[in-house]
Write a protein that holds these residues in place. Structure first.
Motif, PDB file in Angstrom:
ATOM      1  N   LEU A  50       0.643  -1.045  -0.121  1.00 41.98           N
ATOM      2  CA  LEU A  50       0.056   0.095  -0.039  1.00 41.98           C
ATOM      3  C   LEU A  50       0.903   1.235   0.080  1.00 41.98           C
ATOM      4  O   LEU A  50       0.534   2.102  -0.933  1.00 41.98           O
ATOM      5  CB  LEU A  50      -0.884   0.013   1.293  1.00 41.98           C
ATOM      6  CG  LEU A  50      -1.862   1.241   1.281  1.00 41.98           C
ATOM      7  CD1 LEU A  50      -2.791   1.034   0.058  1.00 41.98           C
ATOM      8  CD2 LEU A  50      -2.800   1.006   2.521  1.00 41.98           C
ATOM      9  N   GLY A  81      -8.846  -0.076  -9.261  1.00 41.49           N
ATOM     10  CA  GLY A  81      -9.073  -0.449  -7.637  1.00 41.49           C
ATOM     11  C   GLY A  81      -8.898  -1.810  -7.471  1.00 41.49           C
ATOM     12  O   GLY A  81      -8.313  -2.464  -6.663  1.00 41.49           O
ATOM     13  N   ALA A  82      -9.630  -2.715  -8.480  1.00 36.97           N
ATOM     14  CA  ALA A  82      -9.729  -4.036  -8.536  1.00 36.97           C
ATOM     15  C   ALA A  82      -8.553  -4.649  -8.434  1.00 36.97           C
ATOM     16  O   ALA A  82      -7.973  -5.572  -7.742  1.00 36.97           O
ATOM     17  CB  ALA A  82     -10.733  -4.545  -9.118  1.00 36.97           C
ATOM     18  N   LEU A 105      -6.518  -4.039  -5.209  1.00 34.62           N
ATOM     19  CA  LEU A 105      -6.746  -5.036  -4.280  1.00 34.62           C
ATOM     20  C   LEU A 105      -6.381  -6.510  -4.263  1.00 34.62           C
ATOM     21  O   LEU A 105      -6.002  -6.810  -3.155  1.00 34.62           O
ATOM     22  CB  LEU A 105      -8.443  -4.722  -4.432  1.00 34.62           C
ATOM     23  CG  LEU A 105      -9.020  -5.682  -3.021  1.00 34.62           C
ATOM     24  CD1 LEU A 105      -8.640  -4.720  -1.760  1.00 34.62           C
ATOM     25  CD2 LEU A 105     -10.470  -5.902  -3.492  1.00 34.62           C
ATOM     26  N   ILE A 116      -3.066  -6.773  -3.361  1.00 36.14           N
ATOM     27  CA  ILE A 116      -2.483  -6.685  -1.852  1.00 36.14           C
ATOM     28  C   ILE A 116      -3.138  -7.641  -0.914  1.00 36.14           C
ATOM     29  O   ILE A 116      -2.992  -8.140   0.023  1.00 36.14           O
ATOM     30  CB  ILE A 116      -3.094  -5.384  -1.232  1.00 36.14           C
ATOM     31  CG1 ILE A 116      -2.156  -4.236  -2.019  1.00 36.14           C
ATOM     32  CG2 ILE A 116      -3.068  -5.188   0.145  1.00 36.14           C
ATOM     33  CD1 ILE A 116      -2.496  -2.976  -1.629  1.00 36.14           C
ATOM     34  N   THR A 117      -4.411  -8.336  -1.546  1.00 39.11           N
ATOM     35  CA  THR A 117      -5.260  -9.602  -0.798  1.00 39.11           C
ATOM     36  C   THR A 117      -4.823 -10.927  -1.323  1.00 39.11           C
ATOM     37  O   THR A 117      -3.945 -11.616  -0.757  1.00 39.11           O
ATOM     38  CB  THR A 117      -6.559  -9.007  -0.709  1.00 39.11           C
ATOM     39  OG1 THR A 117      -7.129  -8.987  -2.003  1.00 39.11           O
ATOM     40  CG2 THR A 117      -6.801  -7.852   0.010  1.00 39.11           C
ATOM     41  N   GLU A 132     -19.451   2.190   0.752  1.00 30.59           N
ATOM     42  CA  GLU A 132     -18.355   1.807  -0.227  1.00 30.59           C
ATOM     43  C   GLU A 132     -18.427   3.460  -1.251  1.00 30.59           C
ATOM     44  O   GLU A 132     -19.252   3.750  -1.629  1.00 30.59           O
ATOM     45  CB  GLU A 132     -18.336   0.836  -1.017  1.00 30.59           C
ATOM     46  CG  GLU A 132     -17.051   0.643  -1.411  1.00 30.59           C
ATOM     47  CD  GLU A 132     -17.043  -0.814  -2.212  1.00 30.59           C
ATOM     48  OE1 GLU A 132     -16.469  -1.008  -3.495  1.00 30.59           O
ATOM     49  OE2 GLU A 132     -17.915  -1.568  -1.881  1.00 30.59           O
ATOM     50  N   MET A 165     -11.434  -5.743   6.129  1.00 26.38           N
ATOM     51  CA  MET A 165     -10.142  -5.400   5.664  1.00 26.38           C
ATOM     52  C   MET A 165     -10.338  -5.039   4.101  1.00 26.38           C
ATOM     53  O   MET A 165      -9.829  -3.999   3.635  1.00 26.38           O
ATOM     54  CB  MET A 165      -9.145  -6.355   5.960  1.00 26.38           C
ATOM     55  CG  MET A 165      -7.900  -5.613   5.771  1.00 26.38           C
ATOM     56  SD  MET A 165      -6.410  -6.950   5.619  1.00 26.38           S
ATOM     57  CE  MET A 165      -6.647  -7.910   4.232  1.00 26.38           C
ATOM     58  N   ASN A 166     -10.917  -5.982   3.312  1.00 25.11           N
ATOM     59  CA  ASN A 166     -11.002  -5.627   1.869  1.00 25.11           C
ATOM     60  C   ASN A 166     -11.918  -4.535   1.648  1.00 25.11           C
ATOM     61  O   ASN A 166     -11.417  -3.994   0.593  1.00 25.11           O
ATOM     62  CB  ASN A 166     -11.777  -6.833   1.179  1.00 25.11           C
ATOM     63  CG  ASN A 166     -10.825  -8.145   1.250  1.00 25.11           C
ATOM     64  OD1 ASN A 166      -9.484  -8.181   1.601  1.00 25.11           O
ATOM     65  ND2 ASN A 166     -11.258  -9.189   0.941  1.00 25.11           N
ATOM     66  N   ARG A 167     -12.852  -4.427   2.284  1.00 19.14           N
ATOM     67  CA  ARG A 167     -13.833  -3.100   2.024  1.00 19.14           C
ATOM     68  C   ARG A 167     -12.876  -1.718   2.232  1.00 19.14           C
ATOM     69  O   ARG A 167     -12.769  -1.011   1.385  1.00 19.14           O
ATOM     70  CB  ARG A 167     -14.936  -3.064   2.921  1.00 19.14           C
ATOM     71  CG  ARG A 167     -16.059  -3.647   2.220  1.00 19.14           C
ATOM     72  CD  ARG A 167     -17.414  -3.388   2.995  1.00 19.14           C
ATOM     73  NE  ARG A 167     -17.380  -3.845   4.440  1.00 19.14           N
ATOM     74  CZ  ARG A 167     -17.796  -5.233   4.802  1.00 19.14           C
ATOM     75  NH1 ARG A 167     -18.077  -5.888   3.612  1.00 19.14           N
ATOM     76  NH2 ARG A 167     -17.679  -5.443   5.872  1.00 19.14           N
ATOM     77  N   LEU A 196      -9.834  -1.547   2.113  1.00 23.67           N
ATOM     78  CA  LEU A 196      -8.758  -1.482   1.139  1.00 23.67           C
ATOM     79  C   LEU A 196      -9.124  -0.961  -0.157  1.00 23.67           C
ATOM     80  O   LEU A 196      -8.462  -0.011  -0.556  1.00 23.67           O
ATOM     81  CB  LEU A 196      -8.002  -2.648   1.244  1.00 23.67           C
ATOM     82  CG  LEU A 196      -6.589  -2.761   0.663  1.00 23.67           C
ATOM     83  CD1 LEU A 196      -5.859  -1.812   1.410  1.00 23.67           C
ATOM     84  CD2 LEU A 196      -5.834  -4.238   0.604  1.00 23.67           C
ATOM     85  N   ILE A 197     -10.133  -1.574  -0.711  1.00 24.89           N
ATOM     86  CA  ILE A 197     -10.612  -1.214  -1.948  1.00 24.89           C
ATOM     87  C   ILE A 197     -10.976   0.353  -2.012  1.00 24.89           C
ATOM     88  O   ILE A 197     -10.630   0.973  -2.961  1.00 24.89           O
ATOM     89  CB  ILE A 197     -11.623  -1.934  -2.623  1.00 24.89           C
ATOM     90  CG1 ILE A 197     -11.844  -1.655  -4.014  1.00 24.89           C
ATOM     91  CG2 ILE A 197     -12.906  -1.807  -2.074  1.00 24.89           C
ATOM     92  CD1 ILE A 197     -12.268  -2.819  -4.917  1.00 24.89           C
TER      93      ILE A 197
END
Lengths: 555, 587
Positions: free
Chosen positions: A102, A118-119, A122, A125-126, A471, B222-224, B226-227
């Motif tokens: 990040l 973004g996707a 993401l 990182i995940t 979101e 965490m995912n929410r 983060l994005i």
């Protein structure tokens, strides 16, 4: 492979002491497992022999049974310790890696960040970081522990029984077993990487489908999109099936190898027993140890099958070169004064055309200047130049008496705030969104900022500062979100404020009120706004018409 | 005394009991109901057959154990041995072992095929259902997670848990029946120790479930976070807030690690307890066997003392008695995770909105019939609230503006006309026919909707303007929307790829491109939601001209707006007042 090696080093070096202790425990688990079966096999056979010979009373039951107890309890304990140590160390390393990724993103130029998907970020990182969790746990540690155990078992068997028994077992596992494991790693590499790639594609396409769902339905493209997704899924299933085939075949071979090695050990032990090399009890050790060693290779199967997936993930993570933070001159800033622009030339972001040239402009504290001109004339490009979020300009820009390029980033952002055309909110409460502008936010300051943009009455009945946005700031209308972004800018108390179409989405009356509130809240700020609405132009002290600076060549 | 350590001996079908397996269970939220996995007949048949093959493979272990015991006891009493006895034992051992490995291989293939088919079936069903549901309670990222991460969790449920159940029902009992005639004491020890394992697993399982629920929630959070933060990164930079935002994420990542470790600790503890229990069971058996063989214990073996053959055999059988129980315990997490996924899907179904009208498929425009729109007494649901929508009667060559404050239902009215939202009551007729399942696709083919918020897909501008690749007069359409300049200024013209949120074009430019797309389609009806919202006076004027031009050319234009210039330019205004349907909606 270098990416994989880098990932492994990173995971291992995060807490090397825990990892080494974990590796030691892993060896203990396997060695004790083999020792346990070998010893109990020997013990039962030996008691049997003693019973047959009628010398049961003289048999020392104490030491072997104590040994077995120790091995059984020690093995369970070692396994618990090994798992806890290695998993904790791995998770710590991965957690650090996520934060580092990040942080790496943050160093990108803002221009590039705006085009970031973004996707995809993401996923990196995940999902990509998650994919690495097995690298130490399911590949490196089992290889290390399995290899050491095999060597140790060979030495012990040679010492306790005989070279032929030790050799049969060592050759069987040392060649057969490791060949199967290697083969899984090689053959599974492609399918495993493919499966991961297709999963990520599928994920991306599903996100794309549901983000643009209305457009897809309106254009009658839903069945076509679902067909495309199904094709992607078919490719994924094919890769997974290939991987399963390799894994299952490896399982078959491993089971066969265990059977054959144990059978061979039985045959050799029987032959050596008959030639009088050792007694029946020692002969039993070979068989039982051969059976027990199967455990050393089985766990490696899954880790090796994942190698391709891990490699892809490591490449995506480490493949990109790190962005070096820009070198900045440290100067003592004077956070007073306005904005001065002289002899500015603006270019299209692709450099294809000069938009504006010869622009001189000064905005003094407490003044609001509006930039006028048709869409696409370069208003946003000008604001980007001043905010140092775009580089398509030439000339001189001075903030509070110091040239733009000489401002350290952090200091500059403290003095100057920009509200871009499409500013983003984050999920969370209204308070959290405002606190991004001011970490020491007080309720009074927050409400004052909300009052200034006429948002207080909207927010108050819906939970006040604790109103939760989904979101991207979902739950607010376009106009409400715009006003919250403006309130956030007010909380920065900037000396210089840049606004790009600040009242978009508001009706005229509200636009005038919001701008007046904004100016009252920031009486000493120098405000430069890109604008096309009458309401915004009316609120300004001065207008600058960019059309006057279009170069003579036709526009 | 002697114990087998509860260790696995010999080859075995299930994978290792690995702690991270549990840490991988992503984002599954448990709910109280206990949904069941419905398998198709062919899938169920394969799963059942695989279970039987594995049970059959289990039957072969006593044969192998017998062969080993026979060989070893032969060496202890050489006088009773015939020549080649060891070789015969090895042969039996290897043949039975190979057969066992093959059965395992075959069964694993069967369950894989069944699981693959079930997951595929559920994915396809999910896509077909959800594709037609416009919902705002589930984000696109959650949809993707469900499809690519959670649904696959059903596979281990099928490939691991179900076969483990099949084995556990048969094998321990069978092994007891084999051991009992040799030594009833050994059988009783196993009989008592065996059931303790599931009891302890259940106790630990409850704690594990709670811990893993917390962990799942943490992963989702965490995912929410983060994005969201990645998308907002440019703004965070402008606000100097990236360090603060990163600290939030760091805290979330640390929390997640803590939760994951909590889950793992319980998982590791449970498997340690399991190992100890089976070790104690095996130890008790071995103590008895050892002392019997030494002649110090003489009971428990039906009169005759235990022979070395029986001793070795029982020692080899004892760990395998516990193995199916341990397999089931290891697969228990698969069951919990699988059921959590099923529960989540059920909950989504329960909260599902009505699907849009029609199949959202590409069909020929209904054509022929003139593009009329008629709405009378319509109410529709928006955000759980029933609202009354205005009456409309318009047709080709007419332009009307829906005017009203935010939240009055302007956008909902456009959605109803587009067949995206169903009318609860009242009449909607388009092109002369009722707007329903059959007419919606054809109607949408002759209509274009320019929405308020812009989503630029990741395609080139050409594909964006002409998604069906039909060609047509792109230049003309751009000209009419006054969007030619925009394209000229893009680095690759029509071949420029547009960003996720339309980066590369401004808000006003994106709106004009969407209008150009509507013109390119040659739509008979254009619905536009605030089309002049972010255009400067000059461009807005051009857009209004373009819309007027469309009206003059016979297009039916319905616009939601409060822009006075637009209201002045078009033929008619319909005021949309916020009125809940319950309040006796006036006409």
């Amino acid at each position: 492979m270098t990416a994989l090696w880098r990932a492994f080093r990173l995971i291992w070096s995060s807490s090397p002491w825990a990892m080494w202790r974990g590796a030691g425990a892993a060896v203990l688990v396997l060695a004790m497992g083999a020792g346990l079966l070998g010893l109990s096999g020997w013990f039962i056979t030996a008691t049997g022999l003693a019973g047959i010979a009628g010398i049961g009373i003289a048999f020392d039951v104490f030491r072997p049974s104590a040994g077995v107890r120790m091995l059984a309890l020690g093995r369970a304990g070692a396994r618990y310790a090994e798992r806890l140590l290695t998993h904790d160390a791995t998770l710590r390393a991965l957690s650090k890696l996520r934060v580092a990724l990040l942080k790496r993103l943050e160093l990108w130029p803002i221009e590039r960040l705006r085009h970031l998907r973004g996707a995809a970020a993401l996923t990196r990182i995940t999902a990509d970081v998650d994919a690495l969790d097995g690298l130490a746990l399911r590949v490196a540690l089992p290889i290390l522990a399995g290899g050491i155990t095999h060597l140790g078992a060979f030495a012990m068997l040679w010492w306790l029984t005989s070279l032929p028994v030790a050799a049969v077992i060592a050759l069987g596992y040392g060649i057969g077993g490791w060949l199967v494991i290697l083969r899984v790693g090689f053959a599974g590499f492609g399918p495993s990487a493919r499966a991961e790639g297709h999963t990520q594609n599928l994920r991306r396409d599903v996100i794309g489908l549901f983000r643009g769902q209305r457009a897809v339905i309106l254009q009658g493209r839903l069945p076509a999109r679902i067909t495309a997704l199904t094709e992607e899924e078919t490719a994924l299933r094919e890769a997974e099936a290939a991987l399963d085939r390799i894994d299952r075949r490896a399982g078959l071979w491993m089971n066969l190898i265990v059977t054959f090695v144990a059978g061979a050990a039985m045959l050799v032990a029987g032959w050596q027993f008959q030639t009088g090399v050792f007694d029946a009890a020692l002969a039993a050790i070979g068989i039982f140890v051969a059976l027990a060693l199967g455990e050393t290779l089985m766990p490696l199967r899954r880790g090796m099958a994942e190698l391709g997936r891990m490699h892809g993930a490591a490449q995506r993570i480490f493949g990109e070169e790190e962005q070096a933070p820009a070198q900045e001159t440290r100067i003592a800033p004077r956070p007073v004064g306005g904005l001065e622009i002289s002899d500015l030339q603006l270019m299209r972001p692709d450099g294809s055309r000069v938009l504006v040239e010869g622009l001189d402009l000064a905005v003094v504290p407490g003044e609001m200047v509006a930039l006028r001109g048709a869409s696409g004339i370069g208003k946003s490009t000008l604001l980007d130049a001043v905010a140092r979020t775009g580089s398509h300009w030439r000339g001189q820009i001075t903030l509070a008496g110091t040239e733009l390029a000489n401002w350290p980033e952090q200091e500059m952002r403290r003095v100057m705030t920009m509200v871009p055309q499409r500013a983003a909110l984050v999920g969370g409460t209204v308070r959290e969104n405002l606190a991004l502008a001011d970490p020491d936010l007080t309720d009074e300051a927050a409400w004052a900022a909300l009052e200034a943009v006429h948002l207080a009455e909207v927010v108050r009945p819906r939970g006040g500062l604790e109103m939760v946005l989904s979101e991207g700031g979902g739950g607010l209308s376009g106009g409400e979100a715009r006003r919250l972004v403006l309130a956030r800018a007010i909380l920065r108390k900037p000396a210089i404020l840049l606004l790009d179409e600040p009242t978009e989405g508001l009706d005229d009356a509200l636009a005038v009120n919001v701008l007046n509130g904004l100016r009252r809240a920031l009486p000493t700020s120098a405000i430069l706004a890109a604008s096309h609405r009458q309401a915004e132009l009316d609120a300004a002290d001065r207008l600058v018409d960019l059309e006057k600076y279009i170069p003579d060549i036709t526009y | 005394m002697v114990t087998g350590g509860g260790q696995r001996i010999g080859p075995h079908p299930t994978g290792p009991d690995d702690g991270t397996e549990m840490a991988r269970r992503k984002d599954t939220q448990d709910r109280p109901s206990k949904p069941r996995l419905e398998l198709e007949p062919s899938e169920a048949r394969k799963t059942r057959l695989a279970g039987r093959l594995w049970v059959l493979a289990g039957f072969l272990w006593p044969v192998q154990a017998g062969a080993v015991a026979w060989a070893i006891s032969g060496w202890a009493e050489p006088e009773s041995v015939f020549a080649g006895q060891t070789a015969l034992c090895v042969l039996i051992f290897i043949v039975a072992g190979a057969l066992r490995a093959l059965l395992d291989h075959r069964a694993a293939r069967l369950v894989y095929v069944a699981a693959d088919s079930a997951v595929h079936r559920m994915r396809a069903g999910f896509l077909n259902r959800e594709g037609r549901r416009l919902r705002d309670d589930v984000s696109s990222a959650e949809m993707a997670a469900l499809l690519t991460q959670k649904l696959p969790l059903l596979a281990p449920y099928i490939t691991r848990f179900r076969p483990a159940m099949a084995r556990v029902r048969v094998l321990p009992l069978l092994f007891l029946v084999i051991i009992a005639p040799m030594s009833w004491i050994a059988a009783i020890v196993l009989l008592v120790a065996g059931p303790l394992i599931p009891i302890f697993m259940a106790l630990i399982g409850m704690a594990a479930k709670e811990a893993s629920e917390k962990q799942m929630a943490e992963i989702g959070d965490m995912n929410r976070l983060l994005i969201d933060r990645i998308t907002a990164l440019p703004d965070l930079r402008l606000l100097n807030a990236e360090a603060r935002s990163r600290a939030d994420f760091e805290a979330a990542a640390e929390n997640l690690r803590g939760r994951t470790m909590a889950v793992l600790r319980i998982a590791f503890l449970s498997s340690t307890v399991l190992e100890l229990f089976s070790a104690i069971g095996v130890a008790l058996v071995a103590v008895y066997v050892g002392f019997s063989l030494l002649g110090e214990i003489t009971i428990g073996a039906w009169g005759t003392p235990l022979s070395l053959y029986e001793g070795v055999f029982i020692l080899l059988m004892a760990p395998e008695f516990f193995q199916p129980l341990r397999d089931m315990a290891a697969a228990w997490h698969d069951k919990v995770a699988g059921e959590a996924v099923l529960a989540e899907i059920e909950a989504m179904e329960a909260a599902a909105p009505e699907p849009v009208l029609g199949q959202a498929a590409l069909v020929a425009a209904s054509g022929g019939a003139s593009a009329t729109v008629f709405m009378s007494g319509v109410t529709a649901r928006r955000g759980g609230r029933l609202i009354r929508l205005p009456d409309i009667d318009t047709g080709p060559g007419q332009g009307i503006v829906l005017r009203g404050p935010s939240g009055a239902g302007k956008s909902t009215t456009l959605d109803v006309i587009a067949g995206l939202v169903r009318a609860e009551t009242g009449e909607v007729r388009v092109a002369g026919v009722p707007l329903d399942e059959d007419s919606a696709d054809g109607w949408r083919a002759q209509m274009a909707l320019v929405p308020q918020s812009v989503h630029m897909p990741d395609v080139t501008l050409r594909q964006f303007l002409d998604p069906h690749g039909r060609g047509g007069d792109i230049d003309g359409a751009l000209e009419r929307a006054h969007a030619r300049q925009i394209v000229n200024a893009l680095p690759d013209g029509l071949d420029t790829r547009l960003g996720e949120s339309g980066a590369g074009v401004s808000g006003g430019e994106a709106r004009r491109l969407m209008l150009a797309r509507a013109f390119l389609r040659g739509a008979d009806v254009i619905l536009a939601d605030e089309p002049t919202a972010d255009l400067d006076a000059r461009t807005a004027g051009l857009i209004i001209d373009a819309l007027k031009g469309a009206v003059a050319a016979g297009t039916c234009v319905i616009v939601a707006s409060h822009d006075p210039r637009l209201i002045e330019a078009l033929d008619a205004v319909i005021d949309v007042d916020p009125q809940p349907a319950a309040g006796e909606g006036a006409v």
